[in-house]
Design a protein around this motif. Structure first.
Motif, PDB file in Angstrom:
ATOM      1  N   HIS A 584       1.282  -0.935  -0.352  1.00 25.82           N
ATOM      2  CA  HIS A 584      -0.245   0.012  -0.199  1.00 25.82           C
ATOM      3  C   HIS A 584       0.896   1.255  -0.019  1.00 25.82           C
ATOM      4  O   HIS A 584       0.671   2.497  -0.625  1.00 25.82           O
ATOM      5  CB  HIS A 584      -0.624   0.052   1.372  1.00 25.82           C
ATOM      6  N   LEU A 585       2.288   1.643   0.529  1.00 30.62           N
ATOM      7  CA  LEU A 585       2.927   2.624   0.980  1.00 30.62           C
ATOM      8  C   LEU A 585       3.339   2.543  -0.554  1.00 30.62           C
ATOM      9  O   LEU A 585       4.102   3.663  -0.739  1.00 30.62           O
ATOM     10  CB  LEU A 585       3.572   2.994   2.368  1.00 30.62           C
ATOM     11  N   GLU A 586       4.115   1.667  -0.985  1.00 34.80           N
ATOM     12  CA  GLU A 586       5.322   1.625  -2.247  1.00 34.80           C
ATOM     13  C   GLU A 586       4.059   2.120  -3.272  1.00 34.80           C
ATOM     14  O   GLU A 586       4.486   3.228  -3.784  1.00 34.80           O
ATOM     15  CB  GLU A 586       5.387   0.011  -2.391  1.00 34.80           C
ATOM     16  N   SER A 587       3.117   1.276  -3.197  1.00 37.85           N
ATOM     17  CA  SER A 587       1.246   2.524  -4.301  1.00 37.85           C
ATOM     18  C   SER A 587       1.800   3.605  -4.013  1.00 37.85           C
ATOM     19  O   SER A 587       1.334   4.764  -5.227  1.00 37.85           O
ATOM     20  CB  SER A 587       0.582   1.415  -4.235  1.00 37.85           C
ATOM     21  N   ARG A 588       1.263   4.090  -2.761  1.00 43.34           N
ATOM     22  CA  ARG A 588       1.073   5.507  -3.066  1.00 43.34           C
ATOM     23  C   ARG A 588       2.100   6.328  -2.493  1.00 43.34           C
ATOM     24  O   ARG A 588       2.079   7.722  -3.583  1.00 43.34           O
ATOM     25  CB  ARG A 588       1.016   5.458  -1.041  1.00 43.34           C
ATOM     26  N   VAL A 589       3.677   6.211  -2.752  1.00 50.39           N
ATOM     27  CA  VAL A 589       4.584   7.079  -2.812  1.00 50.39           C
ATOM     28  C   VAL A 589       4.796   6.795  -5.407  1.00 50.39           C
ATOM     29  O   VAL A 589       4.911   7.867  -5.107  1.00 50.39           O
ATOM     30  CB  VAL A 589       5.657   6.224  -2.441  1.00 50.39           C
ATOM     31  N   ARG A 590       4.434   5.609  -5.197  1.00 51.92           N
ATOM     32  CA  ARG A 590       4.210   5.892  -6.847  1.00 51.92           C
ATOM     33  C   ARG A 590       2.942   6.492  -7.325  1.00 51.92           C
ATOM     34  O   ARG A 590       3.689   7.873  -8.390  1.00 51.92           O
ATOM     35  CB  ARG A 590       3.954   4.005  -7.372  1.00 51.92           C
ATOM     36  N   GLU A 591       2.423   7.206  -6.920  1.00 53.74           N
ATOM     37  CA  GLU A 591       0.868   7.118  -7.736  1.00 53.74           C
ATOM     38  C   GLU A 591       0.873   9.153  -7.229  1.00 53.74           C
ATOM     39  O   GLU A 591       1.330  10.059  -7.712  1.00 53.74           O
ATOM     40  CB  GLU A 591      -0.240   7.267  -6.958  1.00 53.74           C
ATOM     41  N   SER A 592       2.178   9.060  -6.115  1.00 55.95           N
ATOM     42  CA  SER A 592       2.097  10.414  -5.603  1.00 55.95           C
ATOM     43  C   SER A 592       3.459  11.539  -5.437  1.00 55.95           C
ATOM     44  O   SER A 592       3.508  12.838  -5.422  1.00 55.95           O
ATOM     45  CB  SER A 592       1.462  10.878  -4.044  1.00 55.95           C
ATOM     46  N   TYR A 593       4.090  11.162  -6.017  1.00 55.11           N
ATOM     47  CA  TYR A 593       5.508  11.368  -5.563  1.00 55.11           C
ATOM     48  C   TYR A 593       6.751  10.820  -7.017  1.00 55.11           C
ATOM     49  O   TYR A 593       6.844   9.754  -6.459  1.00 55.11           O
ATOM     50  CB  TYR A 593       5.899  11.075  -4.004  1.00 55.11           C
ATOM     51  N   LEU A 594       6.444  11.550  -7.542  1.00 61.11           N
ATOM     52  CA  LEU A 594       7.702  11.457  -8.705  1.00 61.11           C
ATOM     53  C   LEU A 594       9.169  11.372  -8.832  1.00 61.11           C
ATOM     54  O   LEU A 594       9.043  12.372  -7.194  1.00 61.11           O
ATOM     55  CB  LEU A 594       6.842  11.885 -10.147  1.00 61.11           C
ATOM     56  N   ALA A 595       9.417  10.630  -9.350  1.00 62.95           N
ATOM     57  CA  ALA A 595      11.377  10.392  -9.222  1.00 62.95           C
ATOM     58  C   ALA A 595      11.753  10.098  -7.555  1.00 62.95           C
ATOM     59  O   ALA A 595      12.481  10.379  -6.797  1.00 62.95           O
ATOM     60  CB  ALA A 595      11.748  11.706  -9.030  1.00 62.95           C
ATOM     61  N   VAL A 596      10.798   9.423  -6.828  1.00 64.15           N
ATOM     62  CA  VAL A 596      10.980   9.257  -5.282  1.00 64.15           C
ATOM     63  C   VAL A 596      11.106   6.838  -5.234  1.00 64.15           C
ATOM     64  O   VAL A 596       9.992   6.888  -5.742  1.00 64.15           O
ATOM     65  CB  VAL A 596      10.526   9.142  -4.059  1.00 64.15           C
ATOM     66  N   ASP A 597      12.239   6.977  -4.868  1.00 65.80           N
ATOM     67  CA  ASP A 597      12.009   5.427  -4.632  1.00 65.80           C
ATOM     68  C   ASP A 597      11.515   4.718  -3.932  1.00 65.80           C
ATOM     69  O   ASP A 597      11.649   5.829  -2.801  1.00 65.80           O
ATOM     70  CB  ASP A 597      13.160   4.760  -5.724  1.00 65.80           C
ATOM     71  N   THR A 598      11.226   3.182  -3.537  1.00 68.49           N
ATOM     72  CA  THR A 598      10.940   2.695  -2.094  1.00 68.49           C
ATOM     73  C   THR A 598      11.319   1.681  -1.971  1.00 68.49           C
ATOM     74  O   THR A 598      12.130   0.529  -2.858  1.00 68.49           O
ATOM     75  CB  THR A 598       9.941   2.585  -1.821  1.00 68.49           C
ATOM     76  N   VAL A 599      12.092   1.455  -0.661  1.00 72.31           N
ATOM     77  CA  VAL A 599      12.891  -0.160  -0.644  1.00 72.31           C
ATOM     78  C   VAL A 599      11.906  -0.768   0.623  1.00 72.31           C
ATOM     79  O   VAL A 599      11.989   0.363   1.452  1.00 72.31           O
ATOM     80  CB  VAL A 599      14.239  -0.187  -0.860  1.00 72.31           C
ATOM     81  N   VAL A 600      11.949  -1.902   0.308  1.00 65.36           N
ATOM     82  CA  VAL A 600      11.569  -2.858   1.772  1.00 65.36           C
ATOM     83  C   VAL A 600      12.362  -3.278   2.400  1.00 65.36           C
ATOM     84  O   VAL A 600      13.024  -4.756   1.810  1.00 65.36           O
ATOM     85  CB  VAL A 600      10.267  -3.151   1.649  1.00 65.36           C
ATOM     86  N   TYR A 601      12.389  -3.325   3.847  1.00 66.09           N
ATOM     87  CA  TYR A 601      13.618  -5.015   4.256  1.00 66.09           C
ATOM     88  C   TYR A 601      11.753  -5.072   5.739  1.00 66.09           C
ATOM     89  O   TYR A 601      11.093  -4.868   5.949  1.00 66.09           O
ATOM     90  CB  TYR A 601      14.443  -4.257   5.229  1.00 66.09           C
ATOM     91  N   ARG A 602      12.646  -6.317   5.723  1.00 73.84           N
ATOM     92  CA  ARG A 602      11.700  -6.697   7.225  1.00 73.84           C
ATOM     93  C   ARG A 602      12.908  -7.078   8.576  1.00 73.84           C
ATOM     94  O   ARG A 602      13.966  -7.397   8.299  1.00 73.84           O
ATOM     95  CB  ARG A 602      11.568  -8.678   6.824  1.00 73.84           C
ATOM     96  N   GLY A 603      12.021  -6.279   9.346  1.00 70.17           N
ATOM     97  CA  GLY A 603      12.939  -6.274  11.006  1.00 70.17           C
ATOM     98  C   GLY A 603      13.179  -7.363  11.228  1.00 70.17           C
ATOM     99  O   GLY A 603      13.705  -7.280  12.583  1.00 70.17           O
ATOM    100  N   GLY A 604      11.736  -7.900  11.523  1.00 66.70           N
ATOM    101  CA  GLY A 604      11.644  -9.305  11.859  1.00 66.70           C
ATOM    102  C   GLY A 604      11.273  -8.160  13.868  1.00 66.70           C
ATOM    103  O   GLY A 604      10.506  -7.543  13.767  1.00 66.70           O
ATOM    104  N   ARG A 605      11.675  -9.210  14.845  1.00 67.54           N
ATOM    105  CA  ARG A 605      10.927  -8.398  16.296  1.00 67.54           C
ATOM    106  C   ARG A 605      11.322  -6.784  16.927  1.00 67.54           C
ATOM    107  O   ARG A 605      12.077  -7.649  17.646  1.00 67.54           O
ATOM    108  CB  ARG A 605      10.897  -9.763  17.056  1.00 67.54           C
ATOM    109  N   GLN A 606      11.222  -6.832  16.252  1.00 69.93           N
ATOM    110  CA  GLN A 606      12.001  -4.758  16.266  1.00 69.93           C
ATOM    111  C   GLN A 606      11.476  -3.857  17.365  1.00 69.93           C
ATOM    112  O   GLN A 606      11.988  -3.101  16.933  1.00 69.93           O
ATOM    113  CB  GLN A 606      12.584  -4.370  14.880  1.00 69.93           C
ATOM    114  N   GLY A 607      10.463  -4.375  17.952  1.00 72.00           N
ATOM    115  CA  GLY A 607       9.006  -3.231  19.347  1.00 72.00           C
ATOM    116  C   GLY A 607       8.767  -2.603  17.813  1.00 72.00           C
ATOM    117  O   GLY A 607       7.582  -3.096  18.054  1.00 72.00           O
ATOM    118  N   ALA A 608       8.356  -1.466  17.589  1.00 76.21           N
ATOM    119  CA  ALA A 608       8.137  -0.972  16.229  1.00 76.21           C
ATOM    120  C   ALA A 608       7.078  -1.435  15.327  1.00 76.21           C
ATOM    121  O   ALA A 608       7.535  -2.799  14.665  1.00 76.21           O
ATOM    122  CB  ALA A 608       8.807  -0.142  15.534  1.00 76.21           C
TER     123      ALA A 608
END
Length: 615
Positions: A584-608
C-alpha cells in the motif's frame, strides 16, 4: 566510613551488584588472560562482567520504578537505569551510566530486588562462566525471596542462600567437573555453613573458603596444572564474593596472593605456545590484581585434550520443564560444555557443538528460542586445533559496528559487512556489549552506529573504552536504524578514515526517520492525548499522528515526511505489521511522488511496527 547494610535487603543487593561490577571490571583482563578451560578463548572475565552488568541494570530498574511511583508518576518508557549518575571508577554499567550505592529510604522489597538480579543475569548471561553465575544468583534468589515465616535477611538467610546457589549451579551443569567454578561455589557454601554471626561474618567465611578452593583447583584439573593457573570462572566468583564482603563490612578483602605452582611459572617456555598462552604466561608471573589470584577456567564441563566442537551456541528459551529435560538429553548427545539454567518458563541454554543448526532446531522443538548467538571457534579460538597451533588472526583495517533493533536488520547489516549488536525491545545493550562487538570486529579503525538517540551515552562510553585498547573509533550519532542503513550504504573502507566518517555522517544526517508503534498506556503527546492501543506515528522521536489503523497512520506519517521532499523511502517492517502495508505504501509513493524510490526490508521482532526513512 559510609554506613553499610546490617541485613539483607534490597539496598544491600543493589550495593553488592555495584561492588561486583566494579571488581569484575578491574579484574576482567586478568581473568580473560588466564582462561584456559574448557576453551582457551580468553573471554571469561568479559563474560562475567557482562552478566553482572545485566543483573545490575535489572536491579537499578526496580529502584528507578519504585522511585518514580513513590513520586506519583510513572517511569518513562525504556528508563531502566540511573540517568545522570557518575560512572563507578570508570566501569560503565548499563546504558553507559553507573551504579549508585546509596540507600534510598523505604525502597523496594528484597524479593523484587533479588528476582530482578537473577532475571537480569539470566537474560544477559554470556559463555559458560556467565551462565553458571546466573544460576548461582537464581539459587540465592529462590531462598531470599521465599514466601515463608522464616527470616532470610540475616546471616542464617545468607548461609541458606549460598548453599542453594552452589547446589542449583551444580545441577544445571550436565557433566560437573571438579576444579572448576562449581568446586569454588561449593567450598564457599561449605565455609559459610560453619560461620556464626551476621551477614558480614558469613560473607567473609564464604570468601575465604572460595579462595582456598580456588588455589587448589590446579590439583583437580589437569589442564589447569599444565598451564600453571587456577580456574578462571572460580577467580571471577572469588571477586564477586569479595564484593559481598565489601557490601556488609564496608571494606574490600585484603589482597593475598595464591602461590604459582612450582615448575609451572613459565607456561610458554616449555610448551612453545604463543598467542593466548603467552598471555597466560604473563598472567602467572606478574601481579594479578586486587585479589592476587592466578588463573582459572571458564566453566564446569570437560574440555577435550585435542580438538573439540566448532561452534558455541547460546539462546534464551521459553519452554516447559518437561521439554527442557528432553532438550538436555538431545543437546548432550550433540556436543559438550552443556549448561541449561533458569526456570519458570525461561531458560538460558549454552552448548558447544559441531552442528549449530541441530542445536537450534532442538530448541525449536522444545519451545521458542530467541536471542540466538552462534560463535564459530575456527581459527579465532583455541578449541578446534589446540591453543599452541592457533594462527594469529590479522586485524582488518576498518569495520563498522552497529546496534540493530531486530533479527532481520541484523542480517541486512551483516550482509553489508557490519558487526551487529542486537537491541531487544525493552533491553537496550550495555556499553560492555558494544565494547565486545568492537573487539569482535578485530579492526584498527571502527565506525560505531548506535542507531538510537537513547544509546548516545552508552556508545560514547564504549568508544572511549575501545580507544584505550588502541582502536581508532568514530561515533556517528545515528538515531534510527534507517539512518544507519543510509550511512552504511556510502561506507567505503578504501577511503581515508576521516573522509569515510564524514560521508557516512552526512548520509545519516540527510535521512529523516519515523516509526509507527502501538501506545502502551494513556499519555499526553505532542499530537494530543493517546489511549492504550492507539497507533502512534512518531517523526524524529515526537508523536505527530495518533490513529486507530496501522496502514492509515503510516500513510499519514509518510505524507508529512515527503511534503518536505525526498528521493528515497526506506520501509522496515516489524513482525506485527499488517501483511499489506508495504504494498500500500509503495503504491502511494509511486502515485503521488514522482522520482521517489522505495525499498522494503523485513526487520523481524524490532519493537516498532514500522520504521520509515526518507533521504
Amino acid at each position: 566510613m559510609p554506613q553499610v547494610p546490617q541485613r539483607l535487603d534490597a539496598s544491600a543487593v543493589r550495593a553488592w551488584c555495584g561492588f561486583a561490577l566494579r571488581a569484575l571490571g578491574r579484574a576482567r583482563e586478568e581473568i580473560d588472560a588466564i582462561n584456559v578451560y574448557p576453551v582457551a578463548d580468553g573471554d571469561t572475565g568479559t563474560n562475567l562482567y557482562l552478566t553482572v552488568e545485566s543483573a545490575t541494570a535489572a536491579v537499578e530498574a526496580v529502584f528507578a520504578g519504585h522511585a518514580a511511583l513513590a513520586g506519583g508518576k510513572e517511569a518513562p518508557d525504556g528508563q531502566e537505569a540511573f540517568d545522570g549518575r557518575e560512572a563507578l571508577d570508570g566501569h560503565e554499567a548499563v546504558a553507559g551510566q553507573a551504579v549508585s550505592l546509596g540507600r534510598a529510604p523505604e525502597g523496594p522489597a528484597l524479593a523484587d530486588a533479588v528476582h530482578a538480579m537473577a532475571h537480569g543475569a539470566l537474560i544477559g548471561a554470556r559463555g559458560n562462566s556467565g551462565t553458571i553465575l546466573a544460576q548461582l544468583l537464581r539459587g540465592m534468589a529462590q531462598v531470599l525471596a521465599a514466601d515463608s515465616d522464616a527470616t532470610h535477611t540475616d546471616g542464617q538467610g545468607l548461609r541458606l542462600a549460598l548453599r542453594r546457589a552452589a547446589d542449583s549451579a551444580r545441577q544445571a551443569v550436565v557433566h560437573p567437573v571438579e576444579g572448576t567454578v562449581l568446586t569454588v561455589a561449593s567450598a564457599a557454601a561449605d565455609a559459610a555453613s560453619g560461620a556464626e554471626g551476621d551477614c558480614g561474618a558469613v560473607a567473609r567465611a564464604a570468601y575465604e573458603g572460595a579462595r582456598a578452593a580456588l588455589a587448589a583447583t590446579p590439583g583437580q584439573l589437569a589442564v589447569l596444572e599444565r598451564a600453571g593457573v587456577v580456574d578462571a570462572g572460580g577467580r571471577g566468583l572469588v571477586a564477586v564474593l569479595g564484593a559481598l564482603v565489601e557490601t556488609f563490612t564496608g571494606e574490600a578483602p585484603a589482597a593475598a596472593a595464591v602461590p604459582v605452582l612450582a615448575g609451572h611459572a613459565r607456561v610458554g617456555a616449555d610448551s612453545g605456545a604463543t598467542g593466548l598462552h603467552a598471555r597466560v604466561d604473563a598472567a602467572v608471573t606478574e601481579p594479578l590484581g586486587e585479589l592476587g589470584e592466578v588463573g582459572e577456567c571458564a566453566d564446569g564441563t570437560p574440555a577435550p585434550e585435542e580438538g573439540g566442537p566448532a561452534f558455541e551456541v547460546i539462546y534464551l528459551l521459553e519452554a516447559e520443564d518437561a521439554a527442557v529435560a528432553r532438550l538436555r538429553d538431545r543437546l548432550d548427545a550433540l556436543g559438550d560444555s552443556l549448561v541449561v539454567v533458569g526456570g519458570d518458563g525461561l531458560w538460558n541454554v549454552h552448548v558447544h557443538v559441531d552442528d549449530a543448526g541441530a542445536a537450534v532446531e532442538a530448541g525449536v522443538e522444545a519451545g521458542r528460542p530467541y536471542r540466538i548467538r552462534i560463535t564459530h571457534f575456527g581459527l579465532d579460538d583455541a578449541h578446534t586445533t589446540g591453543a599452541g597451533s592457533r594462527p594469529v588472526r590479522e586485524r582488518v583495517e576498518r569495520a563498522v559496528v552497529a546496534v540493530v533493533p531486530g533479527e532481520g536488520l541484523a542480517g541486512l547489516y551483516a550482509e553489508a559487512g557490519a558487526t551487529t549488536v542486537l537491541a531487544r525491545p525493552g533491553e537496550p545493550p550495555a556499553s560492555g556489549e558494544l565494547v565486545e562487538a568492537v573487539r569482535r570486529a578485530h579492526a584498527r579503525e571502527v565506525v560505531l552506529l548506535p542507531n538510537d538517540a537513547e544509546l548516545r551515552h552508552t556508545a560514547a562510553a564504549a568508544a572511549e573504552q575501545a580507544r584505550t585498547e588502541g582502536v581508532r573509533v568514530a561515533l556517528i550519532p545515528t538515531r534510527s536504524a534507517v539512518q544507519g542503513i543510509a550511512a552504511l550504504a556510502v561506507h567505503e573502507p578504501g577511503r581515508r578514515f576521516d573522509e569515510d566518517v564524514v560521508a557516512m555522517t552526512s548520509a545519516a544526517g540527510a535521512t529523516r526517520y519515523a516509526e509507527v508503534e502501538v501506545a502502551e498506556r494513556q499519555s499526553w503527546t505532542m499530537a494530543g492525548i493517546c489511549q492504550a492501543g492507539d497507533i502512534l506515528g512518531l517523526i524524529e522521536g515526537d508523536v505527530a499522528v495518533i490513529g486507530s489503523d496501522v496502514t492509515a497512520t503510516a500513510e499519514a506519517v509518510l505524507n508529512r515526511m515527503l511534503a518536505a521532499g525526498g528521493e528515497m523511502v526506506t520501509l522496515v517492517l516489524g513482525d506485527e505489521a499488517p501483511d499489506t502495508i508495504a504494498a500500500h505504501l509503495e503504491s502511494r509513493v509511486r502515485e503521488s511522488y514522482l522520482a521517489v524510490d522505495t525499498v522494503v526490508y523485513r526487520g523481524g521482532r524490532q519493537g516498532a511496527l514500522l520504521l520509515i526513512g526518507v533521504e
